[in-house]
Every structure is written in structure tokens, then in C-alpha cells.
Scaffold this active site. Structure first.
Site, mmCIF file in Angstrom:
data_model
loop_
_atom_site.group_PDB
_atom_site.id
_atom_site.type_symbol
_atom_site.label_atom_id
_atom_site.label_comp_id
_atom_site.label_asym_id
_atom_site.label_seq_id
_atom_site.Cartn_x
_atom_site.Cartn_y
_atom_site.Cartn_z
ATOM 1 N N ARG A 1 -43.346 -42.706 -4.819
ATOM 2 C CA ARG A 1 -43.773 -41.331 -4.763
ATOM 3 C C ARG A 1 -44.725 -41.053 -5.913
ATOM 4 O O ARG A 1 -44.823 -41.851 -6.841
ATOM 5 C CB ARG A 1 -42.579 -40.401 -4.812
ATOM 6 C CG ARG A 1 -41.764 -40.506 -6.089
ATOM 7 C CD ARG A 1 -40.958 -39.274 -6.160
ATOM 8 N NE ARG A 1 -39.704 -39.310 -6.826
ATOM 9 C CZ ARG A 1 -38.709 -40.135 -6.646
ATOM 10 N NH1 ARG A 1 -38.826 -41.136 -5.828
ATOM 11 N NH2 ARG A 1 -37.575 -40.009 -7.272
ATOM 12 N N ASP B 1 -28.689 -41.716 -2.374
ATOM 13 C CA ASP B 1 -30.008 -41.812 -3.002
ATOM 14 C C ASP B 1 -30.807 -40.601 -2.532
ATOM 15 O O ASP B 1 -31.763 -40.715 -1.763
ATOM 16 C CB ASP B 1 -30.690 -43.118 -2.615
ATOM 17 C CG ASP B 1 -32.043 -43.285 -3.306
ATOM 18 O OD1 ASP B 1 -32.339 -42.483 -4.207
ATOM 19 O OD2 ASP B 1 -32.788 -44.190 -2.929
ATOM 20 N N ILE B 2 -30.406 -39.438 -2.986
ATOM 21 C CA ILE B 2 -30.970 -38.178 -2.516
ATOM 22 C C ILE B 2 -32.161 -37.807 -3.389
ATOM 23 O O ILE B 2 -32.018 -37.576 -4.594
ATOM 24 C CB ILE B 2 -29.914 -37.053 -2.534
ATOM 25 C CG1 ILE B 2 -28.647 -37.520 -1.788
ATOM 26 C CG2 ILE B 2 -30.486 -35.790 -1.926
ATOM 27 C CD1 ILE B 2 -28.882 -37.945 -0.356
ATOM 28 N N GLU B 3 -33.349 -37.743 -2.772
ATOM 29 C CA GLU B 3 -34.575 -37.506 -3.523
ATOM 30 C C GLU B 3 -35.348 -36.288 -3.043
ATOM 31 O O GLU B 3 -36.425 -35.987 -3.553
ATOM 32 C CB GLU B 3 -35.449 -38.760 -3.474
ATOM 33 C CG GLU B 3 -34.692 -40.002 -3.942
ATOM 34 C CD GLU B 3 -35.597 -41.175 -4.257
ATOM 35 O OE1 GLU B 3 -36.787 -40.949 -4.520
ATOM 36 O OE2 GLU B 3 -35.104 -42.310 -4.258
ATOM 37 N N ASN B 4 -34.814 -35.587 -2.053
ATOM 38 C CA ASN B 4 -35.454 -34.354 -1.604
ATOM 39 C C ASN B 4 -34.427 -33.526 -0.833
ATOM 40 O O ASN B 4 -33.305 -33.966 -0.612
ATOM 41 C CB ASN B 4 -36.682 -34.651 -0.727
ATOM 42 C CG ASN B 4 -36.370 -35.618 0.399
ATOM 43 O OD1 ASN B 4 -35.432 -35.416 1.171
ATOM 44 N ND2 ASN B 4 -37.153 -36.690 0.497
#
Length: 393
Positions: free
Chosen positions: A368, A144-147
Site C-alpha cells: 500500500r 490482519d485487518i487493514e481497512n
């Protein structure tokens, strides 16, 4: 019924971030027949104190809860019994890496490959000296890569695949579950999934999805213009086409990701009946459809068992007949049986305990900055990667 990646009626509920403030121990949710997969959220720092990762499961087990010496890595070995219980009941338990406030990413292929080995030895089939879940062996990992940088995740995935090839899972079941354990030893596998945003291609894991083999994608159709609540923009068809034409694994499953309650996402929550209608249409129309992903178990459960209504609808369609109602362990969550030391502050608290490292509970996975549907027409054009940059908080 044991989980099968070939089915199109699975329900995935993330667990770990106490989104509704009533999170129970993992084993509580494993008594619920409406849940098939539970990704544990999150391992949110890749390289923390002592070079070791950091995990956080809010009120159940987090940094500061009997950490391994010289690290900020919590010893959550008491969870081993719950993990084995879930697996014995036919569910798969994976570890989700990332989250909205994660310190994630790699500087090189060699670093990514080394981290894959670390994950293998700590949580999967390896024999590392540090095992945060004791002798329990998880069923895989979720990205769950968000940055951070999107580079080198394909190397991470491919290295994990290599380590898992011909590896036998180590299970430690009581004699009560022996028959189930034997079945799982011979037929189980390790799963690798990702949770991209719905704008295609995803800015963080898009490259990895096109160059490494994943078993499923839990597409977040919320907090974005292409969310489920915007039918004219809803782009499941795009992801289905990608699965069939671009994914290295042509049998990959695409899940319809949704919030479990109105409070667990900035935008995109719809009623259970609306989600059911969308899911049934996707189940009928798209062969890649694997089921529903919900953020998260706590919010869905406290929202009138939102997950159970959805599960009943999609399993009835897939089986062509009625099925037993889900069997939660109780009508209301029982008191949590394990209280970490020191006692954590609820994610709803206005005064969280200060920590030397960022606490993912402060913002959560889906909290976010977002752009409303009315604003999107005035927002900047998508970046080259296809992600609307204002949404990347």
C-alpha cells in the site's frame, strides 16, 4: 519439534498470495523444519455472494475454482491432506482474515458474533454444511485487518473463544501419524492472533487487542516509520510494555514481523543478518518475544531461504546449542501438483483476469502507499488512534 506458544524462537510465514510468483502447495512448506506456523492468506471478503465469505490463495485455490453453489467461496477441500500433514508434523495452520484489499468489518456486535459462528462452523471445530477445507480442522484464526471499521472485533474474538471452550478438535490422521494425532487431541488448542501495524496503538485492531484475549501479535515492523530498518524509531519495547501491562492476556507473545524479500514490502526489508541481530537482541531483552513473522513463505523461500537463516540463529540462542539445519523438501521448489480451474494468472502479471470481486493479488498485503523515512518528518501528525493516516492506503 511441535509448535509451542511458550517458545521464543518460532517462525511464522504467511502462505497463500504467491508473492514471488513461485508459490507451491501448502504441503511443500510443511516439510521445512524452519517454519512453525502458516497462516493461510486470505479470507478477504466477510460477506460476499450469498452472504458467504470469500477466500483467495492465488495460484492454488481461489474464487472461480469450483465455488460452492450460490457463492464466490472456493471449494479448497483438496488442501485437507496438506493441512493434516502440516499438523502431523507439529505445525499449526490458521486462517488469516483481511489483507490490504479486504472487504472486512461489522455493523454490530450481533453481526460479529454471527460471523464468528460462521468461521467456527466452516473452518474450525464446528459441523457446518459448507467446509472449504473438507474435514480438516484449522488451528485458529489471524486478524490482519487493514481497512474498514475497527468496531466489534472484540465481540468476534470473544465469541470464538466461547465456542472453543471445552471443544475437542477433530483430527483425521492416517495410522502412520497416530501417535502424533493422539498427542494433539489431548494437548492442542485454538489460537487467535492479530497482525497490527507497528505504530501504537494500531488503528484497526487496537481496541480489540485491549478488550479480548489474543495468543500472539505478529507486528508489522515494515512499511511504517517504526520499521526494523529504522533503529532509532523501532518500537518493539512499546509492544512489549503493552503485552505486560494492557493486554488481557499477560502471556501474549509479540512477534517481530518482517518482509521475506526486498520485493515483498514497500519499505523495511533488511538483510537476514541485520534481522538476526535485531531478533537476538529482542529475544534477550523482552520476555514477550515469540519469534519472527515473515511475509511470506514464497518470497522468503525464493530469497535464498531467508527464513531458514533466521530460524537457525534464534533457535540456537534459545536452546544454547546448535540444532539441525532446516529440512526443506527440496533445494528448489517442486512443480505445483494442483492447478485450479480456471488456471490463475500470476500475481506478477500485468493483465490479471477480470473478476466481479476485487482480487487481493493486485496489491498484496504489504503493497500500500507508504511514506519514506525522509518524508515522515514532514508528514501530518498521527491521528487520535495513533496511526499515520497517509499510510492507510
Amino acid at each position: 519439534m511441535a509448535f509451542s506458544n511458550d517458545r521464543n524462537d518460532n517462525v511464522v510465514t504467511y502462505w497463500g498470495q504467491d508473492s514471488a510468483g513461485h508459490q507451491q502447495n501448502l504441503g511443500f512448506y510443511c516439510n521445512d523444519d524452519a517454519i512453525d506456523v502458516l497462516p493461510l492468506a486470505f479470507l478477504y471478503i466477510f460477506f460476499g455472494k450469498g452472504g458467504q465469505p470469500v477466500i483467495d490463495f492465488a495460484n492454488i485455490c481461489s474464487q472461480g475454482s469450483n465455488d460452492f453453489p450460490g457463492t464466490d467461496l472456493a471449494d479448497c477441500s483438496f488442501m485437507a491432506a496438506d493441512i493434516r500433514k502440516c499438523q502431523a508434523q507439529g505445525k499449526i495452520i490458521t486462517l488469516s482474515l483481511g489483507g490490504a484489499t479486504a472487504k472486512a468489518g461489522f455493523s454490530s456486535d450481533s453481526q460479529a458474533a454471527g460471523f464468528a459462528t460462521t468461521i467456527w462452523n466452516m473452518f474450525l471445530g464446528g459441523n457446518g454444511a459448507i467446509r472449504p477445507f473438507g474435514n480438516a480442522v484449522l488451528d485458529g484464526v489471524d486478524l490482519d485487518i487493514e481497512n474498514g471499521s475497527p468496531a466489534h472485533y472484540n465481540t468476534f474474538v470473544n465469541t470464538l473463544r466461547s465456542l472453543a471452550n471445552n471443544a475437542h478438535k477433530r483430527f483425521c490422521f492416517s495410522i502412520l501419524h497416530l501417535s502424533i494425532a493422539v498427542f494433539m487431541v489431548f494437548f492442542s488448542r485454538y489460537y487467535i492472533t492479530a497482525a497490527p501495524q507497528c505504530p501504537f496503538p494500531d488503528a484497526e485492531v487496537g481496541n480489540a487487542l485491549n478488550s479480548a484475549s489474543f495468543d500472539a501479535v505478529y507486528v508489522q515492523f515494515y512499511n511504517n516509520f517504526c520499521e526494523t530498518s529504522a533503529p532509532s524509531e523501532f518500537n518493539f519495547a512499546t509492544w512489549d510494555n503493552w503485552a505486560k501491562t494492557q493486554s488481557p492476556n499477560k502471556d501474549i507473545k509479540v512477534y517481530l514481523g518482517a518482509p521475506g524479500s526486498a520485493d515483498s514490502a514497500g519499505e523495511g526489508y533488511v538483510s537476514s543478518q541485520t534481522l538476526i541481530n535485531v531478533a537476538l537482541e529482542a529475544q534477550k531483552k523482552y520476555s514477550s518475544f515469540g519469534g519472527i513473522m515473515l511475509w511470506d513463505a514464497d518470497s522468503a523461500y525464493t530469497n535464498n531461504k531467508y527464513h531458514a537463516a533466521v530460524k537457525n540463529a534464534i533457535i540456537n540462542r534459545s536452546e544454547g546449542s546448535s540444532s539441525p539445519s532446516p529440512n526443506p523438501s527440496a533445494e528448489k521448489p517442486a512443480p505445483t501438483t494442483h492447478a485450479p480451474n480456471p488456471a490463475p494468472v500470476s500475481s506478477k502479471s500485468s493483465s490479471p483476469v477480470q473478476s466481479p470481486i476485487p482480487d487481493p493479488r493486485l496489491s498484496g498485503r504489504v503493497r500500500r502507499p507508504t511514506i519514506s523515512l525522509d518524508q515522515r518528518h514532514a508528514s501530518p501528525a498521527p491521528t487520535a488512534a495513533g496511526q499515520l493516516s497517509p499510510r492507510k492506503g
